[in-house]
Enzyme design. Structure first.
Site, PDB file in Angstrom:
ATOM      1  N   ASP A 312       0.871  -1.160   0.000  1.00 36.04           N
ATOM      2  CA  ASP A 312       0.000   0.000   0.000  1.00 36.04           C
ATOM      3  C   ASP A 312       0.920   1.226   0.000  1.00 36.04           C
ATOM      4  O   ASP A 312       2.156   1.106   0.096  1.00 36.04           O
ATOM      5  CB  ASP A 312      -0.914  -0.019   1.230  1.00 36.04           C
ATOM      6  CG  ASP A 312      -2.200   0.780   1.021  1.00 36.04           C
ATOM      7  OD1 ASP A 312      -2.259   1.605   0.094  1.00 36.04           O
ATOM      8  OD2 ASP A 312      -3.142   0.591   1.815  1.00 36.04           O
ATOM      9  N   ALA A 313       0.357   2.404  -0.113  1.00 33.96           N
ATOM     10  CA  ALA A 313       1.174   3.619  -0.227  1.00 33.96           C
ATOM     11  C   ALA A 313       2.113   3.763   0.972  1.00 33.96           C
ATOM     12  O   ALA A 313       1.679   3.680   2.130  1.00 33.96           O
ATOM     13  CB  ALA A 313       0.272   4.837  -0.343  1.00 33.96           C
TER      14      ALA A 313
END
Length: 552
Positions: A312-313
Protein backbone atom coordinates in the site's frame (compact mmCIF):
# COMPACT_ATOMS: atom_id res chain seq x y z
CA UNK A 1 16.97 -2.33 -24.27
CA UNK A 2 18.20 -1.78 -27.83
CA UNK A 3 15.23 -1.70 -30.17
CA UNK A 4 16.70 -4.48 -32.32
CA UNK A 5 16.73 -6.91 -29.38
CA UNK A 6 13.24 -5.91 -28.25
CA UNK A 7 11.89 -6.43 -31.78
CA UNK A 8 13.56 -9.83 -31.88
CA UNK A 9 11.81 -10.89 -28.69
CA UNK A 10 8.47 -9.72 -30.02
CA UNK A 11 8.88 -11.38 -33.38
CA UNK A 12 9.91 -14.77 -31.97
CA UNK A 13 6.67 -14.87 -30.05
CA UNK A 14 8.32 -14.45 -26.65
CA UNK A 15 6.36 -11.23 -26.22
CA UNK A 16 3.68 -11.35 -28.90
CA UNK A 17 3.47 -13.64 -31.87
CA UNK A 18 2.65 -11.88 -35.11
CA UNK A 19 3.41 -8.37 -33.92
CA UNK A 20 3.49 -5.57 -36.45
CA UNK A 21 6.86 -5.26 -38.16
CA UNK A 22 7.70 -8.98 -37.91
CA UNK A 23 8.58 -10.90 -41.06
CA UNK A 24 8.02 -14.44 -39.87
CA UNK A 25 11.59 -15.63 -39.34
CA UNK A 26 12.09 -14.22 -35.88
CA UNK A 27 14.80 -11.77 -37.02
CA UNK A 28 17.40 -10.03 -34.94
CA UNK A 29 19.18 -13.25 -33.95
CA UNK A 30 17.18 -13.93 -30.78
CA UNK A 31 18.03 -17.36 -29.41
CA UNK A 32 14.68 -17.77 -27.69
CA UNK A 33 12.34 -20.23 -29.45
CA UNK A 34 8.77 -19.39 -30.23
CA UNK A 35 6.45 -20.84 -27.60
CA UNK A 36 4.24 -23.65 -28.83
CA UNK A 37 0.46 -23.15 -28.78
CA UNK A 38 0.28 -25.43 -25.72
CA UNK A 39 2.90 -23.50 -23.73
CA UNK A 40 1.69 -21.93 -20.49
CA UNK A 41 1.33 -18.16 -21.13
CA UNK A 42 2.64 -17.46 -17.64
CA UNK A 43 5.75 -19.52 -18.31
CA UNK A 44 6.24 -17.79 -21.67
CA UNK A 45 5.93 -14.40 -19.97
CA UNK A 46 8.48 -15.42 -17.32
CA UNK A 47 10.91 -16.52 -20.01
CA UNK A 48 10.42 -13.23 -21.84
CA UNK A 49 11.03 -11.35 -18.59
CA UNK A 50 14.29 -13.21 -18.07
CA UNK A 51 15.41 -12.24 -21.57
CA UNK A 52 14.46 -8.63 -21.01
CA UNK A 53 16.38 -8.48 -17.74
CA UNK A 54 19.60 -9.48 -19.48
CA UNK A 55 20.10 -5.93 -20.78
CA UNK A 56 19.16 -4.13 -17.55
CA UNK A 57 21.55 -2.51 -15.14
CA UNK A 58 21.14 -2.89 -11.38
CA UNK A 59 19.89 0.71 -11.21
CA UNK A 60 17.25 -0.01 -13.85
CA UNK A 61 16.17 -3.14 -12.00
CA UNK A 62 15.86 -1.23 -8.74
CA UNK A 63 13.80 1.40 -10.51
CA UNK A 64 11.28 -1.24 -11.55
CA UNK A 65 10.44 -1.80 -7.87
CA UNK A 66 9.00 1.70 -7.53
CA UNK A 67 5.64 3.18 -8.44
CA UNK A 68 5.94 6.93 -7.92
CA UNK A 69 3.35 9.70 -7.81
CA UNK A 70 2.91 11.40 -11.17
CA UNK A 71 3.80 15.09 -11.27
CA UNK A 72 1.64 17.81 -12.79
CA UNK A 73 -0.52 17.34 -15.86
CA UNK A 74 2.07 17.04 -18.63
CA UNK A 75 4.71 14.45 -19.52
CA UNK A 76 7.46 17.08 -19.37
CA UNK A 77 6.86 17.63 -15.65
CA UNK A 78 7.83 13.96 -15.11
CA UNK A 79 10.88 13.83 -17.35
CA UNK A 80 13.42 14.29 -14.56
CA UNK A 81 11.64 11.82 -12.30
CA UNK A 82 11.73 9.12 -14.98
CA UNK A 83 15.30 9.85 -16.04
CA UNK A 84 16.65 9.77 -12.48
CA UNK A 85 14.74 6.83 -11.04
CA UNK A 86 13.62 4.70 -14.03
CA UNK A 87 10.44 3.76 -12.12
CA UNK A 88 8.40 0.69 -12.88
CA UNK A 89 5.26 2.77 -12.76
CA UNK A 90 3.49 6.00 -11.89
CA UNK A 91 0.17 6.53 -10.15
CA UNK A 92 -2.33 9.22 -11.10
CA UNK A 93 -4.37 11.41 -8.74
CA UNK A 94 -7.07 14.00 -9.51
CA UNK A 95 -4.52 16.82 -9.63
CA UNK A 96 -2.91 15.09 -12.64
CA UNK A 97 -6.17 14.78 -14.58
CA UNK A 98 -8.26 17.45 -16.28
CA UNK A 99 -10.01 15.77 -19.21
CA UNK A 100 -10.06 12.69 -21.43
CA UNK A 101 -7.79 14.06 -24.16
CA UNK A 102 -5.31 15.45 -21.65
CA UNK A 103 -5.12 12.14 -19.76
CA UNK A 104 -4.52 10.20 -22.97
CA UNK A 105 -1.78 12.62 -24.01
CA UNK A 106 -0.20 12.42 -20.56
CA UNK A 107 -0.19 8.61 -20.68
CA UNK A 108 1.30 8.54 -24.17
CA UNK A 109 3.98 11.07 -23.29
CA UNK A 110 4.99 9.25 -20.12
CA UNK A 111 5.37 5.98 -22.01
CA UNK A 112 7.49 7.76 -24.64
CA UNK A 113 9.76 9.13 -21.92
CA UNK A 114 10.15 5.67 -20.37
CA UNK A 115 10.86 4.09 -23.77
CA UNK A 116 13.70 6.54 -24.34
CA UNK A 117 15.46 5.68 -21.08
CA UNK A 118 17.86 2.78 -20.60
CA UNK A 119 16.16 -0.55 -21.19
CA UNK A 120 13.06 1.23 -22.48
CA UNK A 121 10.70 -0.62 -20.14
CA UNK A 122 7.05 0.47 -20.38
CA UNK A 123 5.37 1.92 -17.31
CA UNK A 124 2.55 0.66 -15.22
CA UNK A 125 0.26 3.68 -15.24
CA UNK A 126 -2.03 3.14 -12.30
CA UNK A 127 -4.95 4.74 -10.52
CA UNK A 128 -7.32 4.13 -7.62
CA UNK A 129 -10.55 3.66 -9.55
CA UNK A 130 -12.50 1.30 -7.30
CA UNK A 131 -15.64 3.27 -8.24
CA UNK A 132 -18.03 4.78 -5.72
CA UNK A 133 -16.28 6.82 -3.04
CA UNK A 134 -12.79 5.96 -4.35
CA UNK A 135 -12.76 7.16 -7.94
CA UNK A 136 -10.03 9.50 -9.15
CA UNK A 137 -11.08 10.04 -12.75
CA UNK A 138 -12.91 13.27 -13.65
CA UNK A 139 -14.38 11.56 -16.72
CA UNK A 140 -16.28 8.40 -17.56
CA UNK A 141 -19.14 6.51 -15.94
CA UNK A 142 -19.23 6.65 -12.14
CA UNK A 143 -20.41 3.29 -10.86
CA UNK A 144 -21.56 2.40 -7.31
CA UNK A 145 -19.38 1.26 -4.43
CA UNK A 146 -18.41 -2.36 -3.88
CA UNK A 147 -21.02 -2.93 -1.14
CA UNK A 148 -23.71 -2.08 -3.68
CA UNK A 149 -22.25 -4.72 -5.99
CA UNK A 150 -22.28 -7.16 -3.07
CA UNK A 151 -25.98 -6.44 -2.52
CA UNK A 152 -26.79 -7.61 -6.06
CA UNK A 153 -25.48 -11.11 -5.16
CA UNK A 154 -24.49 -11.42 -8.80
CA UNK A 155 -20.83 -11.79 -9.85
CA UNK A 156 -21.87 -10.63 -13.31
CA UNK A 157 -22.52 -7.20 -11.79
CA UNK A 158 -18.96 -7.20 -10.44
CA UNK A 159 -17.70 -8.13 -13.90
CA UNK A 160 -19.84 -5.37 -15.43
CA UNK A 161 -18.32 -2.79 -13.10
CA UNK A 162 -14.76 -3.93 -13.80
CA UNK A 163 -15.25 -4.34 -17.53
CA UNK A 164 -16.79 -0.88 -17.86
CA UNK A 165 -14.00 0.63 -15.78
CA UNK A 166 -11.33 -1.19 -17.80
CA UNK A 167 -12.79 0.13 -21.05
CA UNK A 168 -12.53 3.68 -19.73
CA UNK A 169 -9.01 3.21 -18.42
CA UNK A 170 -7.62 1.70 -21.62
CA UNK A 171 -9.07 4.57 -23.65
CA UNK A 172 -6.98 6.88 -21.45
CA UNK A 173 -3.78 4.84 -21.62
CA UNK A 174 -4.10 3.65 -18.01
CA UNK A 175 -3.14 -0.01 -17.65
CA UNK A 176 -3.40 -0.73 -13.90
CA UNK A 177 -6.16 -0.26 -11.34
CA UNK A 178 -5.66 -0.57 -7.59
CA UNK A 179 -8.90 -2.53 -7.25
CA UNK A 180 -10.81 -4.59 -6.18
CA UNK A 181 -11.06 -4.51 -2.39
CA UNK A 182 -11.17 -8.07 -0.97
CA UNK A 183 -11.48 -7.00 2.67
CA UNK A 184 -14.38 -8.52 4.62
CA UNK A 185 -16.03 -5.62 6.47
CA UNK A 186 -16.88 -7.23 9.81
CA UNK A 187 -16.45 -4.07 11.92
CA UNK A 188 -19.39 -1.65 11.47
CA UNK A 189 -17.17 1.15 12.79
CA UNK A 190 -14.42 0.56 10.24
CA UNK A 191 -13.28 4.08 9.27
CA UNK A 192 -11.49 3.23 6.04
CA UNK A 193 -13.19 0.24 4.35
CA UNK A 194 -16.97 0.20 4.92
CA UNK A 195 -18.81 0.41 1.59
CA UNK A 196 -15.53 -0.19 -0.26
CA UNK A 197 -16.03 -3.84 0.77
CA UNK A 198 -18.43 -6.22 -0.96
CA UNK A 199 -19.78 -7.24 2.45
CA UNK A 200 -19.19 -9.17 5.64
CA UNK A 201 -19.58 -12.72 4.28
CA UNK A 202 -16.17 -13.93 3.06
CA UNK A 203 -17.61 -16.31 0.45
CA UNK A 204 -19.42 -13.72 -1.69
CA UNK A 205 -16.63 -11.20 -1.11
CA UNK A 206 -14.13 -13.59 -2.66
CA UNK A 207 -16.47 -14.44 -5.52
CA UNK A 208 -17.01 -10.77 -6.36
CA UNK A 209 -13.32 -9.86 -6.07
CA UNK A 210 -12.26 -12.67 -8.39
CA UNK A 211 -14.99 -11.75 -10.89
CA UNK A 212 -13.73 -8.17 -10.98
CA UNK A 213 -10.10 -9.24 -11.31
CA UNK A 214 -10.95 -11.52 -14.24
CA UNK A 215 -12.92 -8.78 -16.00
CA UNK A 216 -10.10 -6.29 -15.55
CA UNK A 217 -7.64 -8.77 -17.04
CA UNK A 218 -9.97 -9.47 -19.97
CA UNK A 219 -10.13 -5.71 -20.54
CA UNK A 220 -6.35 -5.44 -20.64
CA UNK A 221 -5.95 -3.79 -17.23
CA UNK A 222 -3.85 -5.12 -14.37
CA UNK A 223 -5.93 -5.43 -11.19
CA UNK A 224 -4.58 -5.25 -7.65
CA UNK A 225 -6.54 -7.20 -5.03
CA UNK A 226 -6.25 -5.48 -1.65
CA UNK A 227 -5.46 -5.30 1.35
CA UNK A 228 -3.77 -8.55 2.50
CA UNK A 229 -4.09 -10.00 5.15
CA UNK A 230 -7.38 -8.11 5.55
CA UNK A 231 -8.39 -4.57 6.58
CA UNK A 232 -12.07 -5.24 7.22
CA UNK A 233 -11.96 -5.69 11.00
CA UNK A 234 -10.17 -2.49 12.00
CA UNK A 235 -11.28 0.61 13.87
CA UNK A 236 -8.15 2.57 12.90
CA UNK A 237 -7.41 4.11 9.51
CA UNK A 238 -3.95 3.02 8.37
CA UNK A 239 -3.57 6.35 6.59
CA UNK A 240 -3.31 8.01 10.00
CA UNK A 241 -2.23 5.24 12.40
CA UNK A 242 -1.23 1.60 12.74
CA UNK A 243 -4.26 -0.70 13.17
CA UNK A 244 -3.93 -3.86 15.27
CA UNK A 245 -6.27 -6.73 14.43
CA UNK A 246 -6.67 -8.70 17.64
CA UNK A 247 -8.06 -12.07 16.60
CA UNK A 248 -6.86 -15.66 16.67
CA UNK A 249 -5.26 -17.36 13.69
CA UNK A 250 -8.37 -19.53 13.40
CA UNK A 251 -10.66 -16.48 13.35
CA UNK A 252 -8.50 -14.84 10.70
CA UNK A 253 -8.60 -17.99 8.57
CA UNK A 254 -12.39 -18.10 8.79
CA UNK A 255 -13.18 -14.39 8.39
CA UNK A 256 -10.44 -12.57 6.45
CA UNK A 257 -8.43 -15.16 4.55
CA UNK A 258 -11.03 -16.80 2.22
CA UNK A 259 -11.27 -13.99 -0.39
CA UNK A 260 -7.48 -13.79 -0.66
CA UNK A 261 -7.15 -17.57 -0.87
CA UNK A 262 -9.69 -17.53 -3.70
CA UNK A 263 -7.76 -14.71 -5.40
CA UNK A 264 -4.53 -16.70 -5.17
CA UNK A 265 -6.19 -19.81 -6.58
CA UNK A 266 -7.57 -17.71 -9.45
CA UNK A 267 -4.07 -16.42 -10.25
CA UNK A 268 -4.88 -12.73 -9.93
CA UNK A 269 -2.36 -10.27 -11.33
CA UNK A 270 -1.33 -8.56 -8.10
CA UNK A 271 -2.07 -8.40 -4.38
CA UNK A 272 -1.56 -5.34 -2.16
CA UNK A 273 -0.38 -5.59 1.44
CA UNK A 274 -1.95 -3.73 4.35
CA UNK A 275 -0.21 -1.52 6.89
CA UNK A 276 -1.63 -3.29 9.92
CA UNK A 277 -0.50 -5.70 12.60
CA UNK A 278 -2.09 -9.10 13.18
CA UNK A 279 -0.27 -10.49 16.22
CA UNK A 280 -1.66 -13.97 15.62
CA UNK A 281 0.15 -14.02 12.28
CA UNK A 282 3.33 -12.17 13.32
CA UNK A 283 3.97 -11.06 16.90
CA UNK A 284 6.97 -8.89 15.98
CA UNK A 285 4.85 -5.73 15.91
CA UNK A 286 5.77 -5.04 12.29
CA UNK A 287 2.93 -4.16 9.90
CA UNK A 288 2.15 -6.80 7.29
CA UNK A 289 3.85 -4.71 4.61
CA UNK A 290 7.18 -5.17 6.42
CA UNK A 291 6.60 -8.72 7.63
CA UNK A 292 8.42 -11.58 5.94
CA UNK A 293 6.29 -13.92 8.04
CA UNK A 294 3.14 -12.53 6.43
CA UNK A 295 4.31 -11.97 2.83
CA UNK A 296 6.96 -14.63 2.18
CA UNK A 297 5.70 -17.01 4.85
CA UNK A 298 1.91 -16.96 4.51
CA UNK A 299 1.14 -15.37 1.15
CA UNK A 300 3.99 -16.94 -0.82
CA UNK A 301 4.79 -20.23 0.95
CA UNK A 302 1.51 -21.26 2.58
CA UNK A 303 -0.94 -19.96 -0.02
CA UNK A 304 1.40 -20.48 -2.97
CA UNK A 305 1.07 -17.04 -4.54
CA UNK A 306 3.78 -16.24 -7.08
CA UNK A 307 2.23 -13.15 -8.62
CA UNK A 308 3.12 -9.52 -8.06
CA UNK A 309 2.95 -8.19 -4.49
CA UNK A 310 2.75 -4.43 -4.06
CA UNK A 311 2.74 -2.41 -0.87
CA UNK A 312 0.00 0.00 0.00
CA UNK A 313 1.17 3.62 -0.23
CA UNK A 314 4.37 4.09 1.75
CA UNK A 315 3.45 7.66 2.67
CA UNK A 316 0.73 6.34 5.01
CA UNK A 317 1.36 6.63 8.74
CA UNK A 318 0.60 2.95 9.34
CA UNK A 319 3.97 1.97 7.87
CA UNK A 320 6.03 4.92 9.16
CA UNK A 321 5.75 4.32 12.90
CA UNK A 322 9.10 2.71 13.72
CA UNK A 323 11.44 3.09 10.73
CA UNK A 324 12.75 5.85 8.49
CA UNK A 325 11.35 6.04 4.98
CA UNK A 326 14.44 4.61 3.31
CA UNK A 327 14.57 1.68 5.73
CA UNK A 328 10.84 1.06 5.19
CA UNK A 329 11.48 0.58 1.47
CA UNK A 330 14.34 -1.85 2.10
CA UNK A 331 12.40 -3.81 4.73
CA UNK A 332 9.38 -4.14 2.43
CA UNK A 333 11.56 -5.72 -0.27
CA UNK A 334 13.18 -8.06 2.26
CA UNK A 335 9.72 -9.05 3.48
CA UNK A 336 8.74 -10.13 -0.04
CA UNK A 337 7.12 -7.10 -1.67
CA UNK A 338 7.87 -6.61 -5.36
CA UNK A 339 6.72 -3.03 -5.84
CA UNK A 340 6.94 -0.07 -3.51
CA UNK A 341 4.05 2.34 -3.92
CA UNK A 342 4.39 6.08 -3.38
CA UNK A 343 7.39 6.45 -1.06
CA UNK A 344 7.18 9.96 0.44
CA UNK A 345 10.82 10.64 -0.48
CA UNK A 346 11.34 8.98 -3.85
CA UNK A 347 15.02 9.86 -4.13
CA UNK A 348 15.77 8.68 -0.60
CA UNK A 349 13.90 5.40 -1.02
CA UNK A 350 15.49 4.60 -4.38
CA UNK A 351 18.93 5.42 -2.97
CA UNK A 352 18.32 3.23 0.08
CA UNK A 353 17.34 0.23 -2.02
CA UNK A 354 20.28 0.73 -4.38
CA UNK A 355 22.63 0.83 -1.42
CA UNK A 356 21.03 -2.28 0.09
CA UNK A 357 21.63 -4.16 -3.16
CA UNK A 358 25.20 -2.86 -3.38
CA UNK A 359 26.11 -4.00 0.14
CA UNK A 360 24.30 -7.32 -0.15
CA UNK A 361 21.49 -6.58 2.28
CA UNK A 362 19.17 -7.25 -0.66
CA UNK A 363 20.75 -9.97 -2.78
CA UNK A 364 20.76 -9.65 -6.55
CA UNK A 365 18.79 -12.89 -6.71
CA UNK A 366 16.11 -11.34 -4.48
CA UNK A 367 16.07 -8.24 -6.68
CA UNK A 368 15.80 -10.36 -9.81
CA UNK A 369 12.86 -12.33 -8.40
CA UNK A 370 10.82 -9.14 -8.12
CA UNK A 371 11.91 -7.66 -11.43
CA UNK A 372 11.07 -10.91 -13.18
CA UNK A 373 7.53 -10.82 -11.77
CA UNK A 374 7.10 -7.16 -12.73
CA UNK A 375 8.32 -7.61 -16.30
CA UNK A 376 6.40 -10.87 -16.76
CA UNK A 377 3.17 -9.11 -15.82
CA UNK A 378 3.97 -6.26 -18.21
CA UNK A 379 4.50 -8.84 -20.95
CA UNK A 380 1.36 -10.79 -20.09
CA UNK A 381 -0.84 -7.68 -20.09
CA UNK A 382 0.56 -6.47 -23.40
CA UNK A 383 2.41 -3.36 -22.26
CA UNK A 384 5.33 -3.94 -24.62
CA UNK A 385 3.14 -3.92 -27.72
CA UNK A 386 0.37 -1.58 -26.54
CA UNK A 387 -0.91 0.99 -29.02
CA UNK A 388 -0.89 4.60 -27.78
CA UNK A 389 -4.17 5.99 -26.55
CA UNK A 390 -6.07 8.13 -29.05
CA UNK A 391 -6.60 11.56 -27.45
CA UNK A 392 -9.07 12.62 -30.14
CA UNK A 393 -11.29 9.60 -29.55
CA UNK A 394 -10.85 9.37 -25.77
CA UNK A 395 -13.77 11.61 -24.83
CA UNK A 396 -16.29 9.69 -26.89
CA UNK A 397 -14.87 6.39 -25.64
CA UNK A 398 -15.23 7.22 -21.95
CA UNK A 399 -18.70 8.75 -22.39
CA UNK A 400 -20.10 5.77 -24.28
CA UNK A 401 -23.83 5.24 -23.75
CA UNK A 402 -23.26 1.61 -22.81
CA UNK A 403 -21.06 2.72 -19.91
CA UNK A 404 -23.84 4.89 -18.48
CA UNK A 405 -26.32 2.07 -18.98
CA UNK A 406 -24.03 -0.37 -17.19
CA UNK A 407 -23.67 2.00 -14.23
CA UNK A 408 -27.45 2.33 -13.89
CA UNK A 409 -27.91 -1.41 -14.26
CA UNK A 410 -25.60 -2.13 -11.32
CA UNK A 411 -27.22 0.59 -9.20
CA UNK A 412 -30.77 -0.61 -9.93
CA UNK A 413 -29.86 -4.18 -9.02
CA UNK A 414 -28.37 -3.11 -5.68
CA UNK A 415 -31.28 -1.21 -4.09
CA UNK A 416 -32.34 -3.02 -0.91
CA UNK A 417 -35.66 -2.41 0.85
CA UNK A 418 -35.20 -3.05 4.58
CA UNK A 419 -38.32 -1.44 6.00
CA UNK A 420 -41.74 -0.71 4.50
CA UNK A 421 -44.25 -0.10 7.31
CA UNK A 422 -47.84 -0.13 6.12
CA UNK A 423 -46.75 -0.56 2.52
CA UNK A 424 -45.76 3.10 2.23
CA UNK A 425 -43.75 2.16 -0.87
CA UNK A 426 -44.08 2.29 -3.79
CA UNK A 427 -45.70 5.69 -4.21
CA UNK A 428 -49.10 6.04 -5.78
CA UNK A 429 -49.18 7.77 -9.15
CA UNK A 430 -48.78 11.53 -8.80
CA UNK A 431 -48.05 11.45 -5.04
CA UNK A 432 -46.10 14.46 -3.81
CA UNK A 433 -42.74 14.19 -2.07
CA UNK A 434 -40.55 16.37 0.10
CA UNK A 435 -36.86 15.46 -0.23
CA UNK A 436 -34.13 16.50 2.19
CA UNK A 437 -30.77 15.38 3.48
CA UNK A 438 -27.90 13.76 1.59
CA UNK A 439 -28.37 13.81 -2.18
CA UNK A 440 -31.73 15.60 -1.96
CA UNK A 441 -31.27 17.52 -5.20
CA UNK A 442 -30.52 14.46 -7.32
CA UNK A 443 -33.12 12.21 -5.67
CA UNK A 444 -35.74 14.96 -5.94
CA UNK A 445 -34.98 15.66 -9.58
CA UNK A 446 -35.29 11.97 -10.43
CA UNK A 447 -38.61 11.67 -8.56
CA UNK A 448 -39.97 14.77 -10.26
CA UNK A 449 -39.01 13.37 -13.65
CA UNK A 450 -40.90 10.19 -12.72
CA UNK A 451 -44.09 12.19 -12.13
CA UNK A 452 -43.95 13.02 -8.42
CA UNK A 453 -44.20 16.77 -7.71
CA UNK A 454 -41.87 18.19 -5.06
CA UNK A 455 -43.44 19.80 -1.98
CA UNK A 456 -41.84 22.70 -0.14
CA UNK A 457 -42.28 21.08 3.27
CA UNK A 458 -42.79 17.64 4.76
CA UNK A 459 -46.18 18.70 6.11
CA UNK A 460 -47.45 19.41 2.62
CA UNK A 461 -46.26 16.16 1.07
CA UNK A 462 -47.57 12.62 0.77
CA UNK A 463 -44.10 11.28 1.60
CA UNK A 464 -40.95 12.69 3.18
CA UNK A 465 -37.74 11.24 1.71
CA UNK A 466 -34.56 11.77 3.70
CA UNK A 467 -31.12 10.97 2.32
CA UNK A 468 -28.48 9.78 4.80
CA UNK A 469 -24.87 8.76 4.53
CA UNK A 470 -23.00 11.98 5.18
CA UNK A 471 -22.88 11.71 8.96
CA UNK A 472 -25.96 13.86 9.73
CA UNK A 473 -28.59 11.17 9.20
CA UNK A 474 -30.34 11.24 12.57
CA UNK A 475 -30.61 15.05 12.57
CA UNK A 476 -32.07 15.08 9.05
CA UNK A 477 -34.63 12.43 9.97
CA UNK A 478 -35.56 14.18 13.21
CA UNK A 479 -36.20 17.39 11.27
CA UNK A 480 -39.19 15.81 9.49
CA UNK A 481 -40.22 13.15 11.99
CA UNK A 482 -42.89 15.32 13.64
CA UNK A 483 -44.54 16.38 10.40
CA UNK A 484 -47.13 13.62 10.45
CA UNK A 485 -45.95 12.57 6.97
CA UNK A 486 -44.55 9.06 6.44
CA UNK A 487 -40.73 9.11 6.36
CA UNK A 488 -38.61 6.99 4.03
CA UNK A 489 -34.82 7.02 4.41
CA UNK A 490 -32.45 6.51 1.48
CA UNK A 491 -29.22 5.24 3.07
CA UNK A 492 -26.31 6.02 0.77
CA UNK A 493 -23.50 4.79 3.00
CA UNK A 494 -23.10 1.61 5.00
CA UNK A 495 -26.57 0.53 6.18
CA UNK A 496 -25.52 0.34 9.83
CA UNK A 497 -27.13 3.75 10.43
CA UNK A 498 -30.55 2.10 10.42
CA UNK A 499 -29.90 1.07 14.03
CA UNK A 500 -29.50 4.72 15.05
CA UNK A 501 -32.43 6.30 13.21
CA UNK A 502 -35.28 5.09 15.39
CA UNK A 503 -38.70 4.53 13.90
CA UNK A 504 -38.98 5.37 10.22
CA UNK A 505 -41.63 4.08 7.85
CA UNK A 506 -39.30 2.99 5.11
CA UNK A 507 -35.62 2.40 4.55
CA UNK A 508 -33.90 1.86 1.21
CA UNK A 509 -30.19 1.05 1.13
CA UNK A 510 -28.18 2.03 -1.95
CA UNK A 511 -24.73 1.66 -0.31
CA UNK A 512 -23.44 4.47 -2.49
CA UNK A 513 -23.85 8.21 -3.04
CA UNK A 514 -23.10 8.28 -6.76
CA UNK A 515 -25.72 9.75 -9.07
CA UNK A 516 -26.89 6.42 -10.50
CA UNK A 517 -27.51 5.08 -6.98
CA UNK A 518 -29.63 8.09 -6.10
CA UNK A 519 -31.52 7.67 -9.35
CA UNK A 520 -32.03 3.98 -8.55
CA UNK A 521 -33.49 4.90 -5.15
CA UNK A 522 -35.95 7.29 -6.80
CA UNK A 523 -36.91 4.60 -9.30
CA UNK A 524 -37.58 2.17 -6.46
CA UNK A 525 -39.63 4.74 -4.50
CA UNK A 526 -41.72 5.44 -7.59
CA UNK A 527 -42.18 1.76 -8.36
CA UNK A 528 -40.29 1.94 -11.65
CA UNK A 529 -38.13 -0.92 -10.39
CA UNK A 530 -38.68 -3.53 -7.70
CA UNK A 531 -35.98 -3.54 -5.00
CA UNK A 532 -34.08 -6.78 -5.54
CA UNK A 533 -30.91 -6.14 -3.52
CA UNK A 534 -30.20 -8.12 -0.37
CA UNK A 535 -28.15 -7.13 2.66
CA UNK A 536 -24.47 -8.07 2.24
CA UNK A 537 -23.74 -7.31 5.94
CA UNK A 538 -25.28 -7.82 9.36
CA UNK A 539 -26.70 -4.72 11.06
CA UNK A 540 -26.20 -5.01 14.82
CA UNK A 541 -29.16 -4.03 16.97
CA UNK A 542 -31.79 -4.46 14.27
CA UNK A 543 -32.24 -8.18 13.81
CA UNK A 544 -31.37 -7.69 10.14
CA UNK A 545 -28.60 -9.73 8.60
CA UNK A 546 -26.98 -11.01 5.44
CA UNK A 547 -29.55 -11.93 2.82
CA UNK A 548 -32.40 -9.84 4.20
CA UNK A 549 -34.46 -7.57 1.98
CA UNK A 550 -38.05 -6.91 0.99
CA UNK A 551 -39.76 -6.56 -2.36
CA UNK A 552 -43.04 -5.17 -3.69
Amino acid sequence: MPQRRLTALICTGILLAGAAGCTGGGGGGSESPSPSPSEDPGQAAAEAAAELMADMTVEEKVGQLFVLTAQGTTPEENAELIAEHRPGGLIYFPENLTGAGQIAELSNGLQELAAAEGAGTPLFLGIDQEQGMVARLPVGAHLPDAMAVGATRDPEMAATLAGTTASTLTALGINLDYAPVADVNTDPDNPVIGIRSFGSDPGPVGEMAVAEAAAFAEGGVVSVVKHFPGHGDTDTDSHTGLPVVDKTREEWEQEDLPPFREAVEAGVDAIMTAHLVVPALDDSGEPATLSGTVIDGILRDELGYDGLVTTDALNMEGVRQTHGDGEVAVRAVLAGADQLLMPPDAAGAVSAVREAVADGTISEDRLDDSVRRILALKVERGLYDAEPADPAAAEDAVDAEEHAAAAQQVADASVTLLRNEGGVLPLADGATVHVSGEGAEEIGAALEELGHPLAGSAQGADLAVVGTGGGQGAAAVNAVRGSGTPVVVVGQGAPYDLAELGEVDGYLATYSAVTVSRTAAARAIAGEITPEGRLPVDIPGTGLGIGDGLGY
